[in-house]
Design a protein around this motif. Sequence first.
Motif, PDB file in Angstrom:
ATOM      1  N   THR A 154      86.778  11.846  63.930  1.00 38.69           N
ATOM      2  CA  THR A 154      87.453  12.981  64.581  1.00 38.69           C
ATOM      3  C   THR A 154      86.779  13.426  65.882  1.00 38.69           C
ATOM      4  O   THR A 154      87.271  14.335  66.540  1.00 38.69           O
ATOM      5  CB  THR A 154      87.508  14.189  63.611  1.00 38.69           C
ATOM      6  OG1 THR A 154      86.175  14.476  63.162  1.00 38.69           O
ATOM      7  CG2 THR A 154      88.389  13.894  62.419  1.00 38.69           C
ATOM      8  N   TYR A 155      85.664  12.818  66.234  1.00 43.51           N
ATOM      9  CA  TYR A 155      84.949  13.227  67.449  1.00 43.51           C
ATOM     10  C   TYR A 155      85.771  12.868  68.696  1.00 43.51           C
ATOM     11  O   TYR A 155      86.218  11.730  68.847  1.00 43.51           O
ATOM     12  CB  TYR A 155      83.584  12.532  67.509  1.00 43.51           C
ATOM     13  CG  TYR A 155      82.732  12.943  68.680  1.00 43.51           C
ATOM     14  CD1 TYR A 155      82.204  14.213  68.769  1.00 43.51           C
ATOM     15  CD2 TYR A 155      82.457  12.039  69.712  1.00 43.51           C
ATOM     16  CE1 TYR A 155      81.413  14.591  69.841  1.00 43.51           C
ATOM     17  CE2 TYR A 155      81.668  12.407  70.787  1.00 43.51           C
ATOM     18  CZ  TYR A 155      81.141  13.683  70.850  1.00 43.51           C
ATOM     19  OH  TYR A 155      80.359  14.054  71.921  1.00 43.51           O
ATOM     20  N   LYS A 156      85.981  13.867  69.573  1.00 42.08           N
ATOM     21  CA  LYS A 156      86.851  13.651  70.745  1.00 42.08           C
ATOM     22  C   LYS A 156      86.080  13.593  72.062  1.00 42.08           C
ATOM     23  O   LYS A 156      86.646  13.796  73.124  1.00 42.08           O
ATOM     24  CB  LYS A 156      87.891  14.787  70.844  1.00 42.08           C
ATOM     25  CG  LYS A 156      88.734  14.987  69.612  1.00 42.08           C
ATOM     26  CD  LYS A 156      89.749  13.872  69.451  1.00 42.08           C
ATOM     27  CE  LYS A 156      90.640  14.160  68.255  1.00 42.08           C
ATOM     28  NZ  LYS A 156      91.319  12.963  67.766  1.00 42.08           N
ATOM     29  N   GLY A 157      84.780  13.430  72.011  1.00 40.44           N
ATOM     30  CA  GLY A 157      84.016  13.291  73.253  1.00 40.44           C
ATOM     31  C   GLY A 157      83.219  14.515  73.641  1.00 40.44           C
ATOM     32  O   GLY A 157      82.265  14.425  74.395  1.00 40.44           O
ATOM     33  N   THR A 158      83.597  15.693  73.105  1.00 32.96           N
ATOM     34  CA  THR A 158      82.800  16.896  73.382  1.00 32.96           C
ATOM     35  C   THR A 158      82.486  17.598  72.056  1.00 32.96           C
ATOM     36  O   THR A 158      83.375  17.772  71.216  1.00 32.96           O
ATOM     37  CB  THR A 158      83.548  17.906  74.280  1.00 32.96           C
ATOM     38  OG1 THR A 158      84.866  18.074  73.764  1.00 32.96           O
ATOM     39  CG2 THR A 158      83.601  17.444  75.713  1.00 32.96           C
ATOM     40  N   ALA A 159      81.206  17.997  71.919  1.00 31.58           N
ATOM     41  CA  ALA A 159      80.792  18.661  70.676  1.00 31.58           C
ATOM     42  C   ALA A 159      81.330  20.080  70.618  1.00 31.58           C
ATOM     43  O   ALA A 159      81.579  20.704  71.657  1.00 31.58           O
ATOM     44  CB  ALA A 159      79.269  18.684  70.599  1.00 31.58           C
ATOM     45  N   ALA A 160      81.538  20.591  69.383  1.00 28.68           N
ATOM     46  CA  ALA A 160      82.047  21.951  69.206  1.00 28.68           C
ATOM     47  C   ALA A 160      81.069  22.983  69.765  1.00 28.68           C
ATOM     48  O   ALA A 160      81.461  24.012  70.293  1.00 28.68           O
ATOM     49  CB  ALA A 160      82.295  22.218  67.728  1.00 28.68           C
ATOM     50  N   ARG A 161      79.767  22.679  69.681  1.00 32.99           N
ATOM     51  CA  ARG A 161      78.733  23.578  70.235  1.00 32.99           C
ATOM     52  C   ARG A 161      77.458  22.758  70.411  1.00 32.99           C
ATOM     53  O   ARG A 161      77.365  21.664  69.847  1.00 32.99           O
ATOM     54  CB  ARG A 161      78.444  24.774  69.318  1.00 32.99           C
ATOM     55  CG  ARG A 161      78.694  24.614  67.895  1.00 32.99           C
ATOM     56  CD  ARG A 161      77.677  25.196  66.962  1.00 32.99           C
ATOM     57  NE  ARG A 161      77.204  24.094  66.109  1.00 32.99           N
ATOM     58  CZ  ARG A 161      76.132  23.438  66.311  1.00 32.99           C
ATOM     59  NH1 ARG A 161      75.336  23.751  67.301  1.00 32.99           N
ATOM     60  NH2 ARG A 161      75.794  22.449  65.535  1.00 32.99           N
ATOM     61  N   PRO A 162      76.501  23.248  71.205  1.00 31.52           N
ATOM     62  CA  PRO A 162      75.288  22.463  71.447  1.00 31.52           C
ATOM     63  C   PRO A 162      74.482  22.276  70.167  1.00 31.52           C
ATOM     64  O   PRO A 162      74.455  23.177  69.325  1.00 31.52           O
ATOM     65  CB  PRO A 162      74.501  23.312  72.451  1.00 31.52           C
ATOM     66  CG  PRO A 162      75.384  24.439  72.848  1.00 31.52           C
ATOM     67  CD  PRO A 162      76.506  24.531  71.885  1.00 31.52           C
ATOM     68  N   SER A 163      73.827  21.115  70.010  1.00 29.67           N
ATOM     69  CA  SER A 163      72.989  20.909  68.825  1.00 29.67           C
ATOM     70  C   SER A 163      71.577  21.398  69.118  1.00 29.67           C
ATOM     71  O   SER A 163      71.243  21.735  70.257  1.00 29.67           O
ATOM     72  CB  SER A 163      72.951  19.422  68.464  1.00 29.67           C
ATOM     73  OG  SER A 163      72.128  18.733  69.363  1.00 29.67           O
ATOM     74  N   VAL A 164      70.726  21.430  68.082  1.00 30.39           N
ATOM     75  CA  VAL A 164      69.339  21.867  68.252  1.00 30.39           C
ATOM     76  C   VAL A 164      68.640  20.987  69.293  1.00 30.39           C
ATOM     77  O   VAL A 164      67.849  21.459  70.101  1.00 30.39           O
ATOM     78  CB  VAL A 164      68.590  21.786  66.900  1.00 30.39           C
ATOM     79  CG1 VAL A 164      67.116  22.105  67.090  1.00 30.39           C
ATOM     80  CG2 VAL A 164      69.207  22.735  65.898  1.00 30.39           C
ATOM     81  N   ALA A 165      68.994  19.691  69.291  1.00 35.78           N
ATOM     82  CA  ALA A 165      68.348  18.751  70.213  1.00 35.78           C
ATOM     83  C   ALA A 165      68.633  19.096  71.669  1.00 35.78           C
ATOM     84  O   ALA A 165      67.859  18.744  72.562  1.00 35.78           O
ATOM     85  CB  ALA A 165      68.830  17.343  69.909  1.00 35.78           C
ATOM     86  N   ASP A 166      69.757  19.797  71.931  1.00 37.55           N
ATOM     87  CA  ASP A 166      70.073  20.176  73.308  1.00 37.55           C
ATOM     88  C   ASP A 166      69.237  21.371  73.747  1.00 37.55           C
ATOM     89  O   ASP A 166      69.230  21.739  74.878  1.00 37.55           O
ATOM     90  CB  ASP A 166      71.562  20.531  73.429  1.00 37.55           C
ATOM     91  CG  ASP A 166      72.419  19.314  73.132  1.00 37.55           C
ATOM     92  OD1 ASP A 166      72.021  18.223  73.544  1.00 37.55           O
ATOM     93  OD2 ASP A 166      73.459  19.472  72.460  1.00 37.55           O
TER      94      ASP A 166
END
Lengths: 65, 478
Positions: free
Chosen positions: B466-478
């Motif tokens: 289901t991933y469309k190229g942009t994350a729903a929100r930034p991850s901890v790694a960001d």
Amino acid sequence: MTGNLRLWGKVTMWLMIFQALFLLWAFYNHADVLVYELFLINLVAGPACLIAYLVEVSRGVFRED
Amino acid sequence: MDLKSLWTSLDWAIVLIYFAGMILVGFIFQRRAGSSLSSFFLAARKFTIPILIGTAAASWYESWTVVGLAECGATMGISVIFIYVVPTALLRIPLANIIGPYIRDKVPDWVVTMPDLIEYLYDKKTKLIGAVLVITTILYASALLFAVGEVLHLITGMNLFLAMVICGAIVALYTSMAGLWAVGITDIFQFAIMTFAASMLVWPLVAKTQGLAHLFDLIRAQDPTLLTTTGTSTPWDILAWVAAAAALYASPQSYQRFGAARSGAEARVAYNMMMFIGISFSAIMVLTGMVARAYYPALKPSLGFWSVVFEVLPMGMRGAFVAALAAAVMSTVDTDFLIASTVLVKDLYKDFLKPTLSEQSVIRANRLAIPIFVALMVFGTQFFQEGIGKAWYYVGGFETSAFMIPLVAGLFYKRSTIQGGFWALLGAVAFYPLWEFILKSPGGIPANVATWIVSAVVYFGVCNITYKGTAARPSVAD
């Protein structure tokens, strides 16, 4: 303050790792030093937290604005 | 050994002073806690390092950590240190050093409870599943209440039901009056009582055993496998123990404490120190269990443990140790009640049924819900009369395996999607009972381990589809 806390974050993490490895070594080798160490840590830890909290209260850290 | 004959008026006095002190804290902080929901549930995000250490340790260490670990020391020997106590600490390093500071500093202020965090990571319908799950896992509090009632009954002769009601009522009183302020402050006192009582146990134990070498010789003569690093555990058993060690990642208590911290850096220091002290406390309980095994091999491990404690401690200190056990239980149960009532009132009733409910009404409803939960928990104790181990196996195993992947992967995985979180959580909720109760754990694979695997497969599979190229929100790694 934040810089100090960052340093303390690293120090306390390595302290915990050292203690974990020490427990493995001490239990495997039934080293008596384990007993002294456990006694000291538990004797000091709880009361030290309590005293530190009471000092913070007396300094007004939790005073309502 | 007749434990009741060693119980004196001085021991009673110490236990009663402890109970009275806990209620007093509730009265003192009642007004402050009622000013806002953030003040009631997160203590206005003002917790400093000493309170965080005390409240995190006291809430996490409960009767299982005292009597349960001692039983493991008696039945598993030093292997419990190698496959549970130490892995527990090491596996929690990312929680203390990365996740905790992230939750406090980067997650928005409206995230108050763990279901809120699930909503932040995914959406409202995933939050709904998470909220119901959090409330059902409070069943474990019943087992804890039963455990402390049983000990008071065994040692003092007090009626079992009455003991459970008294402990539950005291917790309900101070928690409903002052929320996390009362929980946090009582936790510091409870933590101090627990660690001090544990330290008082060490010297008499050494005197009795004439040194660790002699103790280990006695145990080796009974069963040499008790002195090996894995004991008689199979690889699956070891995996299940290590998986249980990750429970703190899926615990609503952890996220509440992170949110209550004054800053992420303070949460990090406090959680590292909590684990440092915690494994040292746990090691004493394991040692006490090993002494019980060496000197009382014919007794049930829990009875052997109390026999050793009562034999080596003087009058008065026995009362302090029983107060420490009560403290361990009450400091965990109070948090469970506070979380369950807040999730019920705020996350389910307010968020899904009555969004216009004011903060003051939420707090009032919370204060009403806590005693109701306590009454239900006392009633629920009848399900756990076979012991606390069963409760931890089912409730703890279920909670951890269901929440672990959606929470941790949701924070770290860069291709995380709403659908991935929803299906992983729902899949875990359906799979655990299927594997445990209908399929009866095929191949001897414990239900918590199997659920982890299924949850991970579903999560990463659905996220990638289901991933469309942009994350729903930034991850901890960001």
